[in-house]
Enzyme design. Structure first.
Site: not given
Length: 196
Positions: A12-14, A89, A91-92, A108, A140, A144
């Site tokens: 969680g660095s971002n 990491m 995909l939804l 990304h 989407d 990516d």
């Protein structure tokens, strides 16, 4: 004030950069909840900053769709203005993307459309390129492949390893993410216009 839900899989660095930015009273966004698809180490940031967190472990569901439905239910409880995939990491499922779009963004570690997918940094090193980069995109149903909101080049140095390059890209990713959220909050970026 934009309400953000941030979804992570790792450190969680971002996310931490967003939390630090949001400590400034002038910054027009606040993280209201932090979610993960596992017991991610980045959930410690939630504890440190006093923010509610949740984990919807993929292993507890029979398939991606069931997991996605459970994740969506957790996210929607917070009524966020923006959902940020920050190192998630996984995909939804399409119906989760449809429910949250266009207010669903992702960071990304590559200069898209170059090197999409889970191994963007490794792929850049393997390709022998002199530059890679970082991107922030609208999510989407592709990998990516959504509209690009912001990106910046990062040089690949001759002695770079995957780890050293990724560390430098992460610094740029954090700056881009904090700025993109600011631009969405102040109307400089209109997500609905980008995906219409």
């Amino acid at each position: 004030m934009l309400k953000l839900v941030v979804l992570i899989s790792g450190g969680g660095s971002n996310l931490r950069s967003l939390l630090e930015a949001a400590q400034d009273a002038e910054y027009p966004a606040r993280v209201v909840a932090i979610g993960a698809d596992r017991d991610a180490e980045g959930l410690v940031h939630a504890e440190e900053f006093g923010i509610p967190s949740f984990a919807v472990s993929f292993a507890n569901y029979p398939d991606r769709e069931a997991w996605g439905d459970a994740l969506l239910e957790q996210v929607q409880q917070w009524q966020p203005d923006l959902v940020i995939l920050s190192g998630l990491m996984r995909l939804l499922p399409p119906r989760v993307v449809a429910a949250l779009s266009p207010n669903l963004i992702n960071t990304h570690p590559a200069y898209l459309p170059e090197f999409p997918g889970a191994h963007g940094v490794r792929d850049a090193i393997a390709a022998g390129v002199s530059e890679s980069g970082a991107s922030v995109i609208v999510v989407d149903n592709g990998v990516d492949s959504g509209p690009i909101l912001s990106q910046r080049r990062v040089a690949v140095l001759p002695n770079d390893t995957e780890s050293s390059l990724h560390d430098r890209i992460k610094l740029v990713e954090r700056e881009l993410l904090v700025q993109v959220v600011l631009d969405i909050a102040n109307g400089t970026i209109d997500l609905k216009e980008l995906v219409s």
